[in-house]
Design a protein around this motif. Structure first.
Motif, PDB file in Angstrom:
ATOM      1  N   GLY A  75      20.599 -16.312  -3.226  1.00  0.00           N
ATOM      2  CA  GLY A  75      21.181 -16.970  -4.392  1.00  0.00           C
ATOM      3  C   GLY A  75      21.827 -15.939  -5.288  1.00  0.00           C
ATOM      4  O   GLY A  75      22.127 -14.822  -4.856  1.00  0.00           O
ATOM      5  N   SER A  76      22.041 -16.295  -6.545  1.00  0.00           N
ATOM      6  CA  SER A  76      22.610 -15.340  -7.485  1.00  0.00           C
ATOM      7  C   SER A  76      22.005 -15.589  -8.863  1.00  0.00           C
ATOM      8  O   SER A  76      21.669 -16.724  -9.213  1.00  0.00           O
ATOM      9  CB  SER A  76      24.137 -15.454  -7.555  1.00  0.00           C
ATOM     10  N   CYS A  77      21.875 -14.531  -9.628  1.00  0.00           N
ATOM     11  CA  CYS A  77      21.281 -14.626 -10.961  1.00  0.00           C
ATOM     12  C   CYS A  77      22.203 -15.446 -11.866  1.00  0.00           C
ATOM     13  O   CYS A  77      23.392 -15.156 -11.972  1.00  0.00           O
ATOM     14  CB  CYS A  77      21.070 -13.238 -11.540  1.00  0.00           C
ATOM     15  N   ARG A  78      21.650 -16.464 -12.523  1.00  0.00           N
ATOM     16  CA  ARG A  78      22.483 -17.306 -13.383  1.00  0.00           C
ATOM     17  C   ARG A  78      22.928 -16.568 -14.635  1.00  0.00           C
ATOM     18  O   ARG A  78      23.882 -16.967 -15.299  1.00  0.00           O
ATOM     19  CB  ARG A  78      21.734 -18.577 -13.781  1.00  0.00           C
ATOM     20  N   VAL A  79      22.257 -15.437 -14.967  1.00  0.00           N
ATOM     21  CA  VAL A  79      22.603 -14.701 -16.185  1.00  0.00           C
ATOM     22  C   VAL A  79      23.715 -13.695 -15.925  1.00  0.00           C
ATOM     23  O   VAL A  79      24.715 -13.659 -16.639  1.00  0.00           O
ATOM     24  CB  VAL A  79      21.358 -13.993 -16.763  1.00  0.00           C
ATOM     25  N   CYS A  80      23.526 -12.861 -14.888  1.00  0.00           N
ATOM     26  CA  CYS A  80      24.488 -11.771 -14.663  1.00  0.00           C
ATOM     27  C   CYS A  80      25.327 -11.934 -13.403  1.00  0.00           C
ATOM     28  O   CYS A  80      26.267 -11.183 -13.190  1.00  0.00           O
ATOM     29  CB  CYS A  80      23.768 -10.422 -14.618  1.00  0.00           C
ATOM     30  N   THR A 132      17.664 -23.061 -11.123  1.00  0.00           N
ATOM     31  CA  THR A 132      18.412 -21.832 -10.881  1.00  0.00           C
ATOM     32  C   THR A 132      17.451 -20.658 -10.869  1.00  0.00           C
ATOM     33  O   THR A 132      16.265 -20.793 -11.193  1.00  0.00           O
ATOM     34  CB  THR A 132      19.477 -21.605 -11.968  1.00  0.00           C
ATOM     35  N   VAL A 133      17.966 -19.486 -10.496  1.00  0.00           N
ATOM     36  CA  VAL A 133      17.138 -18.274 -10.477  1.00  0.00           C
ATOM     37  C   VAL A 133      17.806 -17.202 -11.329  1.00  0.00           C
ATOM     38  O   VAL A 133      19.005 -17.270 -11.617  1.00  0.00           O
ATOM     39  CB  VAL A 133      16.945 -17.757  -9.036  1.00  0.00           C
ATOM     40  N   ARG A 134      16.993 -16.232 -11.740  1.00  0.00           N
ATOM     41  CA  ARG A 134      17.542 -15.093 -12.475  1.00  0.00           C
ATOM     42  C   ARG A 134      16.754 -13.841 -12.112  1.00  0.00           C
ATOM     43  O   ARG A 134      15.637 -13.925 -11.591  1.00  0.00           O
ATOM     44  CB  ARG A 134      17.491 -15.330 -13.987  1.00  0.00           C
TER      45      ARG A 134
END
Length: 281
Positions: A16-21, A39-41
């Motif tokens: 996945g991908s970090c929702r923040v960065c 989502t993940v971070r």
């Protein structure tokens, strides 16, 4: 647990991908899963001080997930080359002096050229699909179904859901033949010219079931038979049988680009799940 009951620190089952960065997070990486947003971070991000995507760690927000999308028609192309090389070896072994001449004057078996035709169809459609790629239209090509010799030709993950596409390079006209109804059971048969190709619908439906079983996110999954170079009529021609759409590339592209219920984050997550569960063939 991190940050309360709505968050869980865990090893990711899917990429996945970090929702923040926006940093790509590979499968089995440690991250924080947010139940509320699904989502993940990164574990380094404290929710009390969010970071702008363009600033965090110097990450390019357009980088996207690191996912191997696959090569359209790769497995069919390999099978064609394998069969062709095997025939050439057999002929040259049996006829050391005349092998080259025999190969030059004889044609490949139809069972071999069918793989070449299939690969060409997948390659052509794959190029068209790749031109549509965006944050809300992510692609997987030529994916192997686990514990099976079968593969899925194309898997666009879009705002309107996942499309399971079987590409066929047939020249005759696809049409639907409906029989029965009032006094006997209704049946639908897919014909291409005079050839009964109903088994193609069965195959797509099985692939749709596989894809649904792999997802832990509720998104629509659509089955599609895309006929390339078929003899379609000037008006109409497309049809749906047992939930599977039969059409050609120019009719396929608009629905893939249409708006739908899936956000860019959902598209990325689903794309990562399918890439992890369905490796390149």
């Amino acid at each position: 647990m991190d940050g309360g009951t709505d968050e869980k620190r865990m090893r990711l089952r899917y990429a996945g991908s970090c929702r923040v960065c926006g940093v790509p997070l590979p499968a089995r990486a440690e991250a924080v899963y947010e139940r509320a947003t699904k989502t993940v971070r990164c574990i380094s991000h404290d929710e009390s001080s969010p970071v702008e995507p363009s600033v965090a760690r110097g990450v390019d927000p357009d980088l996207g997930d690191v996912v191997e999308s696959g090569t359209p028609g790769a497995s069919a192309r390999r099978e064609f080359e394998r069969r062709k090389a095997k025939r050439e070896e057999q002929i040259r072994t049996k006829h050391p002096k005349l092998g080259g001449l025999i190969l030059a004057l004889s044609d490949e078996r139809q069972s071999t050229t069918a793989w070449d035709t299939g690969a060409a169809g997948e390659e052509r459609l794959g190029k068209g699909l790749d031109r549509l790629a965006s944050d809300t239209l992510r692609l997987l090509h030529d994916r192997r179904i686990p514990k099976s010799r079968a593969n899925i030709d194309h898997l666009p993950v879009t705002a309107s859901g996942v499309y399971v596409i079987d590409a066929k390079k047939y020249r005759s006209r696809p049409h639907l033949k409906i029989e029965g109804g009032l006094f006997r059971p209704r049946t639908e048969r897919l014909l291409v010219g005079s050839r009964d190709c109903t088994k193609l619908v069965d195959g797509v439906l099985k692939q749709v079931d596989v894809v649904r079983s792999l997802l832990d996110i509720d998104v629509p999954v659509h089955g599609v038979l895309c006929f390339i170079e078929a003899d379609w009529p000037l008006i109409g021609g497309t049809f749906t049988t047992r939930g599977v759409q039969a059409l050609w590339p120019n009719k396929l592209y608009p629905p893939l680009q249409a708006d739908g219920p899936c956000t860019g984050e959902t598209v990325a997550e689903v794309h990562g799940q399918l890439a992890y569960s369905l490796p390149p063939a």
